[in-house]
Design a protein around this motif. Structure first.
Motif, PDB file in Angstrom:
ATOM      1  N   SER A   1      13.070  -7.815  20.634  1.00 10.03           N
ATOM      2  CA  SER A   1      13.664  -6.657  20.563  1.00 10.03           C
ATOM      3  C   SER A   1      14.780  -6.712  19.231  1.00 10.03           C
ATOM      4  CB  SER A   1      14.480  -6.244  21.960  1.00 10.03           C
ATOM      5  OG  SER A   1      15.817  -6.982  21.882  1.00 10.03           O
ATOM      6  N   GLU A   2      14.835  -5.620  18.640  1.00 14.49           N
ATOM      7  CA  GLU A   2      15.862  -5.418  17.563  1.00 14.49           C
ATOM      8  C   GLU A   2      16.614  -4.184  17.563  1.00 14.49           C
ATOM      9  OE1 GLU A   2      16.242  -5.574  12.621  1.00 14.49           O
ATOM     10  OE2 GLU A   2      14.366  -5.787  13.612  1.00 14.49           O
ATOM     11  N   MET A   3      18.104  -4.211  17.630  1.00 14.60           N
ATOM     12  CA  MET A   3      18.900  -3.198  17.528  1.00 14.60           C
ATOM     13  C   MET A   3      19.652  -3.282  16.392  1.00 14.60           C
ATOM     14  SD  MET A   3      18.195  -1.454  20.495  1.00 14.60           S
ATOM     15  CE  MET A   3      19.455  -0.613  20.841  1.00 14.60           C
TER      16      MET A   3
ATOM     17  N   ILE B   1      21.401  -6.939  15.799  1.00 16.95           N
ATOM     18  CA  ILE B   1      21.305  -7.709  16.995  1.00 16.95           C
ATOM     19  C   ILE B   1      19.860  -7.807  17.358  1.00 16.95           C
ATOM     20  CG2 ILE B   1      21.981  -8.217  19.549  1.00 16.95           C
ATOM     21  CD1 ILE B   1      24.260  -6.560  19.310  1.00 16.95           C
ATOM     22  N   GLU B   2      19.299  -9.108  17.412  1.00 15.87           N
ATOM     23  CA  GLU B   2      18.025  -9.567  17.575  1.00 15.87           C
ATOM     24  C   GLU B   2      17.829 -10.347  19.059  1.00 15.87           C
ATOM     25  OE1 GLU B   2      15.382 -10.807  14.373  1.00 15.87           O
ATOM     26  OE2 GLU B   2      16.895  -9.647  13.143  1.00 15.87           O
ATOM     27  N   SER B   3      16.822 -10.205  19.795  1.00 16.72           N
ATOM     28  CA  SER B   3      16.653 -11.049  20.879  1.00 16.72           C
ATOM     29  C   SER B   3      15.121 -11.297  21.189  1.00 16.72           C
ATOM     30  CB  SER B   3      16.974 -10.341  22.243  1.00 16.72           C
ATOM     31  OG  SER B   3      16.319  -9.133  22.425  1.00 16.72           O
ATOM     32  N   GLU B   4      14.936 -12.486  21.634  1.00 22.58           N
ATOM     33  CA  GLU B   4      13.591 -13.093  21.705  1.00 22.58           C
ATOM     34  C   GLU B   4      13.527 -14.072  23.012  1.00 22.58           C
ATOM     35  OE1 GLU B   4      10.133 -15.042  19.067  1.00 22.58           O
ATOM     36  OE2 GLU B   4      11.927 -14.823  18.306  1.00 22.58           O
ATOM     37  N   GLY B   5      12.440 -13.899  23.763  1.00 14.12           N
ATOM     38  CA  GLY B   5      12.425 -14.653  24.908  1.00 14.12           C
ATOM     39  C   GLY B   5      11.027 -14.635  25.583  1.00 14.12           C
ATOM     40  N   ILE B   6      11.199 -15.146  26.842  1.00 16.66           N
ATOM     41  CA  ILE B   6      10.099 -15.240  28.102  1.00 16.66           C
ATOM     42  C   ILE B   6      10.304 -14.194  29.334  1.00 16.66           C
ATOM     43  CG2 ILE B   6       8.269 -16.342  29.242  1.00 16.66           C
ATOM     44  CD1 ILE B   6       7.983 -16.615  26.216  1.00 16.66           C
ATOM     45  N   ASP B   7       9.839 -13.329  29.556  1.00 15.99           N
ATOM     46  CA  ASP B   7       9.984 -12.594  30.807  1.00 15.99           C
ATOM     47  C   ASP B   7       9.061 -12.880  31.861  1.00 15.99           C
ATOM     48  OD1 ASP B   7      10.589 -10.792  32.656  1.00 15.99           O
ATOM     49  OD2 ASP B   7       9.496  -8.923  31.766  1.00 15.99           O
ATOM     50  N   ARG B   8       9.596 -13.632  33.000  1.00 15.71           N
ATOM     51  CA  ARG B   8       8.847 -14.341  33.980  1.00 15.71           C
ATOM     52  C   ARG B   8       9.042 -13.477  35.238  1.00 15.71           C
ATOM     53  NH1 ARG B   8      11.338 -18.596  31.144  1.00 15.71           N
ATOM     54  NH2 ARG B   8       9.723 -20.057  30.341  1.00 15.71           N
ATOM     55  N   SER B   9       9.457 -12.113  35.185  1.00 20.79           N
ATOM     56  CA  SER B   9       9.700 -11.259  36.386  1.00 20.79           C
ATOM     57  C   SER B   9       8.394 -10.837  37.217  1.00 20.79           C
ATOM     58  CB  SER B   9      10.420 -10.221  36.042  1.00 20.79           C
ATOM     59  OG  SER B   9       9.872  -9.155  34.996  1.00 20.79           O
ATOM     60  N   ALA B  10       7.321 -10.731  36.154  1.00 18.21           N
ATOM     61  CA  ALA B  10       5.932 -10.165  36.638  1.00 18.21           C
ATOM     62  C   ALA B  10       5.337 -11.446  37.384  1.00 18.21           C
ATOM     63  CB  ALA B  10       5.466  -9.498  35.665  1.00 18.21           C
ATOM     64  N   GLY B  11       5.733 -12.404  37.474  1.00 22.09           N
ATOM     65  CA  GLY B  11       4.902 -13.660  37.726  1.00 22.09           C
ATOM     66  C   GLY B  11       4.190 -14.413  37.043  1.00 22.09           C
ATOM     67  N   GLN B  12       4.130 -13.850  35.682  1.00 25.89           N
ATOM     68  CA  GLN B  12       3.727 -14.496  34.426  1.00 25.89           C
ATOM     69  C   GLN B  12       4.493 -14.482  33.329  1.00 25.89           C
ATOM     70  OE1 GLN B  12       0.024 -12.451  33.520  1.00 25.89           O
ATOM     71  NE2 GLN B  12       0.828 -10.553  33.832  1.00 25.89           N
TER      72      GLN B  12
ATOM     73  N   ASN C   1      22.812 -12.479  16.235  1.00 30.07           N
ATOM     74  CA  ASN C   1      23.914 -11.702  15.346  1.00 30.07           C
ATOM     75  C   ASN C   1      24.096 -11.599  14.291  1.00 30.07           C
ATOM     76  OD1 ASN C   1      25.535  -9.975  17.960  1.00 30.07           O
ATOM     77  ND2 ASN C   1      24.744 -11.636  18.877  1.00 30.07           N
ATOM     78  N   THR C   2      24.126 -10.541  13.464  1.00 27.76           N
ATOM     79  CA  THR C   2      24.323 -10.432  12.112  1.00 27.76           C
ATOM     80  C   THR C   2      25.311  -9.485  12.001  1.00 27.76           C
ATOM     81  OG1 THR C   2      22.181 -11.290  11.509  1.00 27.76           O
ATOM     82  CG2 THR C   2      23.580 -10.340   9.870  1.00 27.76           C
ATOM     83  N   LYS C   3      26.681  -9.844  11.264  1.00 26.67           N
ATOM     84  CA  LYS C   3      27.611  -9.062  11.224  1.00 26.67           C
ATOM     85  C   LYS C   3      28.035  -9.077   9.702  1.00 26.67           C
ATOM     86  CE  LYS C   3      30.968  -5.983  12.209  1.00 26.67           C
ATOM     87  NZ  LYS C   3      31.051  -5.634  10.647  1.00 26.67           N
ATOM     88  N   TRP C   4      27.834  -7.886   8.890  1.00 28.09           N
ATOM     89  CA  TRP C   4      28.068  -8.192   7.351  1.00 28.09           C
ATOM     90  C   TRP C   4      29.099  -6.818   6.835  1.00 28.09           C
ATOM     91  CZ3 TRP C   4      26.975  -3.570   4.839  1.00 28.09           C
ATOM     92  CH2 TRP C   4      26.151  -2.657   5.636  1.00 28.09           C
TER      93      TRP C   4
END
Length: 333
Positions: free
Chosen positions: A90-92, A73-84, A320-323
């Protein structure tokens, strides 16, 4: 009561039991013969082009399999919680799972038994269920997994890379995918994956496909983060059975489906945020196999990979990759 009367009463009581014991094997044999007759008639019914597809003549098939499976499982994005805006990634990855199974088939009807050696020794606590059904005209896979043994990493701009230890992430995933083959009279999926047919000539087929995935992920970090998503996709693809020589079969198929229904949300620190649908989101199922058979034996390797991408890199995207990879050896009797 005289001895003669006693024997008479015992005979009256015992006679039904004696008759039941005699007729039961005969009834069981009769039922078995009837079932065998029905299975044989169905098995020998020809609805395909015998120049391309044939059925094995043997009644029984015994198959030993070694299965390996995993999920990433990989995720990617933008964190705007800190005001910027801060880009994160991430990868699990869950530990791969190995099982040993034995299948016994009669006239195309198969029963499988599977064992997980690591689970029996207490080294593996995850749970996985695989249900596969393949016919020449249609078939499907159902895969359910409850995994807790993920390890991985998290990286964000301006923040030192953080290693995620085992046990922080728990993921429950249900994958479903099905196909319909338009050229089923000549093209056979079972020839590659269940060996209940034999492909004699090279041929391909356009495929109609449907896919679905439901997932719930819980990450115990500083605060618990929960991600829920449900996706349904419709599409189509193509499969090809290549017969390079007598006794050989190589299969490859690709079934992309575009998500037509998507519902996803993420909850963190008590706040629930819905993830917006961004076209194109899709689920792709890829299957491949190599089979070699001689006399009454066959040997092979097959693989099924499910890949799902949802969301947007501008907010949050999840991949998501399931093999599953399977090696097998079989004997027809």
């Amino acid at each position: 009561m005289t001895r003669q009367q006693l024997f008479k009463r015992l005979f009256v009581v015992a006679m039904p039991a004696i008759m039941w014991g005699v007729t039961l094997p005969l009834s069981a044999q009769s039922i078995f013969k009837r079932v065998d007759s029905l299975l044989t008639a169905k098995y020998r019914k020809v609805k395909y082009d015998t120049a391309y597809i044939v059925r094995p003549q043997n009644k029984w098939t015994i198959t030993a399999r070694l299965n390996m499976s995993g999920v990433d499982i990989e995720s990617e994005g933008i964190d705007r919680s800190a005001g910027q805006d801060q880009h994160f990634r991430s990868e699990m990855e869950a530990n791969s799972k190995a099982t040993i199974s034995l299948g016994v088939g009669y006239r195309g009807l198969t029963l499988n038994f599977a064992l997980n050696p690591a689970k029996m020794m207490g080294k593996y606590n995850d749970y996985e269920l695989n249900l596969n059904f393949y016919r020449s005209n249609f078939g499907f896979d159902v895969i359910y997994q409850d995994a807790k043994n993920f390890t991985g990493w998290y990286n964000q701009d301006g923040v030192e890379r953080f290693e995620l230890p085992d046990g922080m992430l728990r993921v429950k995933t249900l994958n479903l995918n099905g196909y319909y083959a338009f050229n089923s009279r000549r093209f056979s999926y079972p020839a590659a994956f269940s060996q209940s047919y034999i492909q004699r000539r090279s041929v391909g087929s356009f495929l109609l496909a449907a896919s679905a995935m439901s997932q719930r992920a819980t990450l115990d970090w500083d605060e618990q983060l929960e991600l829920k998503m449900t996706n349904i996709g419709i599409g189509g693809g193509y499969g090809y059975n290549f017969v390079p020589g007598k006794g050989w079969l190589l299969h490859l198929s690709l079934l992309p489906t575009f998500i037509v229904y998507s519902r996803a949300s993420m909850t963190y620190e008590g706040d629930r945020v819905k993830l917006r649908y961004r076209f194109p989101e899709f689920i792709v199922t890829t299957r491949a196999a190599v089979v070699h058979q001689w006399t009454n034996c066959f040997l092979g390797l097959s693989a099924v990979v499910n890949y799902t991408t949802v969301g947007s890199k501008d907010d949050l995207s999840v991949y998501n990759t399931k093999w599953r990879v399977r090696t097998f050896f079989g004997l027809r009797i």
